[in-house]
Write an enzyme that holds these catalytic residues in place. Structure first.
Site, mmCIF file in Angstrom:
data_model
loop_
_atom_site.group_PDB
_atom_site.id
_atom_site.type_symbol
_atom_site.label_atom_id
_atom_site.label_comp_id
_atom_site.label_asym_id
_atom_site.label_seq_id
_atom_site.Cartn_x
_atom_site.Cartn_y
_atom_site.Cartn_z
ATOM 1 N N GLY A 1 0.848 -1.192 0.000
ATOM 2 C CA GLY A 1 0.000 0.000 0.000
ATOM 3 C C GLY A 1 0.881 1.239 0.000
ATOM 4 O O GLY A 1 2.023 1.207 -0.473
ATOM 5 N N ARG A 2 0.350 2.327 0.560
ATOM 6 C CA ARG A 2 1.087 3.599 0.520
ATOM 7 C C ARG A 2 2.474 3.498 1.150
ATOM 8 O O ARG A 2 3.470 3.931 0.573
ATOM 9 C CB ARG A 2 0.290 4.681 1.254
ATOM 10 C CG ARG A 2 -0.912 5.206 0.516
ATOM 11 C CD ARG A 2 -1.660 6.200 1.393
ATOM 12 N NE ARG A 2 -2.257 5.523 2.520
ATOM 13 C CZ ARG A 2 -3.556 5.249 2.634
ATOM 14 N NH1 ARG A 2 -4.394 5.638 1.708
ATOM 15 N NH2 ARG A 2 -4.031 4.603 3.673
ATOM 16 N N ILE A 3 2.536 2.925 2.362
ATOM 17 C CA ILE A 3 3.818 2.933 3.084
ATOM 18 C C ILE A 3 4.777 1.890 2.483
ATOM 19 O O ILE A 3 5.969 2.168 2.304
ATOM 20 C CB ILE A 3 3.591 2.713 4.598
ATOM 21 C CG1 ILE A 3 2.712 3.850 5.144
ATOM 22 C CG2 ILE A 3 4.923 2.674 5.352
ATOM 23 C CD1 ILE A 3 2.228 3.667 6.582
ATOM 24 N N ARG B 1 1.890 -3.196 12.654
ATOM 25 C CA ARG B 1 1.207 -3.474 13.918
ATOM 26 C C ARG B 1 1.866 -4.704 14.554
ATOM 27 O O ARG B 1 2.162 -5.694 13.863
ATOM 28 C CB ARG B 1 -0.274 -3.750 13.686
ATOM 29 C CG ARG B 1 -1.107 -2.484 13.476
ATOM 30 C CD ARG B 1 -1.197 -1.620 14.744
ATOM 31 N NE ARG B 1 -1.995 -0.419 14.572
ATOM 32 C CZ ARG B 1 -1.509 0.784 14.219
ATOM 33 N NH1 ARG B 1 -0.207 0.936 13.975
ATOM 34 N NH2 ARG B 1 -2.330 1.815 14.120
ATOM 35 N N GLU C 1 1.460 -3.939 23.318
ATOM 36 C CA GLU C 1 1.971 -2.616 23.708
ATOM 37 C C GLU C 1 1.268 -2.108 24.957
ATOM 38 O O GLU C 1 0.052 -2.276 25.067
ATOM 39 C CB GLU C 1 1.760 -1.620 22.561
ATOM 40 C CG GLU C 1 2.621 -1.929 21.391
ATOM 41 C CD GLU C 1 2.493 -0.915 20.252
ATOM 42 O OE1 GLU C 1 1.942 0.185 20.463
ATOM 43 O OE2 GLU C 1 2.973 -1.241 19.158
ATOM 44 N N HIS D 1 7.100 2.748 19.109
ATOM 45 C CA HIS D 1 5.972 3.095 18.225
ATOM 46 C C HIS D 1 6.040 4.582 17.829
ATOM 47 O O HIS D 1 5.068 5.329 18.022
ATOM 48 C CB HIS D 1 4.632 2.756 18.894
ATOM 49 C CG HIS D 1 3.524 2.542 17.903
ATOM 50 N ND1 HIS D 1 2.472 1.687 18.099
ATOM 51 C CD2 HIS D 1 3.297 3.112 16.678
ATOM 52 C CE1 HIS D 1 1.644 1.722 17.067
ATOM 53 N NE2 HIS D 1 2.134 2.589 16.185
HETATM 54 C C1 GLV Z 1 0.411 4.583 13.862
HETATM 55 O O1 GLV Z 1 0.736 3.484 14.180
HETATM 56 C C2 GLV Z 1 -0.687 4.866 13.020
HETATM 57 O O2 GLV Z 1 -1.435 3.935 12.656
HETATM 58 O O3 GLV Z 1 -0.879 6.032 12.660
#
Ligand code: GLV
Length: 325
Positions: free
Chosen positions: A156-158, A238, A267, A285
């Site tokens: 996807g985007r990232i 995640r 977390e 995070h």
């Molecule tokens: C960070 O983990 C986000 O989902 O923006």
């Protein structure tokens, strides 16, 4: 005129608060920690809207406790903290903050990849301890990055931004996703492969999938066993996508060489033994924690919430199915 009562569940950058303050009477949780469940349930009651965080569970219990709330804006791109189906059933609109953190998150994934491959944190500790006795040919040998094979899980985007950055390192990029991303293939030369093939061939694997039932524990003991013993796993997505206890064993037994983690299965806790391992780099995070990104997230969350309170579809609406037509 203050038209709406809004809860902001933790302090966010001022730009977002300023946008909201023009039209909303704000209640903001003042302590620098997530609200407890009972604090959130009590504080949301009687409000019109809530600007919430990825640490807040947005679900039926909250909808029941705060029936006047008619919009929730998540200060995050990931929204596994929100029960979208339940919100849609009740016709409550939800939003997230995509795009503004894409580059910061991809940059952080690269920071973890470099730090893990080149053992930056271990080396830093030796320097600080005063125990370094001078240059040595066998000290802190790590993995090559230039020319290596990068595996992207989730294009996807990232994932696409992570891939684009690899071109400078002459890397071969493999990717896997539920769907092919032909634009990514054309612009970067990334090659679509099965998850199994990606595990077997990659020197570095970077995780960019959302947390869904089908991605929970995608990386488990069986997946680690299929990775190269020299490979490193990077996760800025995640935590529960990785079976963290199995990762501790894989790192300890040298089934894989290293890991760079920004997110954790439970977390803020970490699995037993993780923090003691030398071959893991750990960040809290913080992948989106740059000035531009967090300001952008604050503006987006506020803009989305205001739109939803006006009865409009938010620019980053997560459940458009609630609107007719
Ligand atoms: C960070 O983990 C986000 O989902 O923006």
């Amino acid at each position: 005129m203050k038209q709406w009562k809004v809860l902001v569940s933790r302090r966010i950058p001022q730009e977002g608060l300023d946008l909201l303050a023009e039209a909303c009477e704000l209640t903001m949780h003042q302590e620098d920690r997530p609200m407890t469940r009972s604090e959130l349930l009590a504080a949301a009651a009687g409000k019109d809207g809530v600007l919430c965080l990825l640490t807040d569970k947005i679900n039926a219990e909250l909808f029941d406790a705060a029936p006047t709330v008619r919009a929730y804006a998540n200060f995050a791109v990931g929204y596994d903290n929100m029960d979208v189906a339940e919100a849609s059933r009740r016709r409550i609109p939800l939003s997230n903050t995509p795009d503004v953190l894409t580059d910061a998150t991809a940059d952080m994934a690269w920071a973890l990849l470099f730090a893990t491959a080149r053992r930056v944190v271990e080396s830093d500790a030796v320097m600080r301890s005063g125990s370094w006795a001078g240059w040595g040919p066998l000290q802190f040998i790590g993995g090559d990055i230039t020319g290596a094979t990068l595996g992207i899980v989730g294009a996807g985007r990232i994932g696409a931004a992570m891939t684009a950055r690899s071109n400078g390192f002459r890397m071969r990029v493999l990717y896997t996703d539920a769907r092919r991303n032909e634009q990514l293939e054309q612009s970067t030369g990334a090659v679509f492969v099965s998850f199994d093939e990606l595990l077997r061939q990659s020197d570095y694997i970077s995780v960019h999938v959302p947390l869904l039932p089908e991605t929970r524990h995608l990386f488990n003991e069986a997946a680690f066993a299929r990775m190269k013993p020299t490979a490193c796993l990077i996760n800025t997505a995640r935590g529960p996508v990785i079976d963290e206890a199995a990762l501790v064993r894989a790192l300890r037994d040298k089934t894989i060489a290293g890991a760079g983690l920004d997110v954790y299965e439970h977390e803020p806790a970490m699995s037993e033994g993780l923090a003691a391992l030398p071959n893991v780099v750990l960040t809290p995070h913080t992948a989106s924690a740059t000035h531009a990104s967090r300001n952008g997230m604050a503006r987006k969350a506020a803009t989305n919430l205001l739109a939803m309170l006006r009865g409009e579809r938010a620019p980053d609406c997560l459940n458009p199915e609630i609107y007719p037509g």
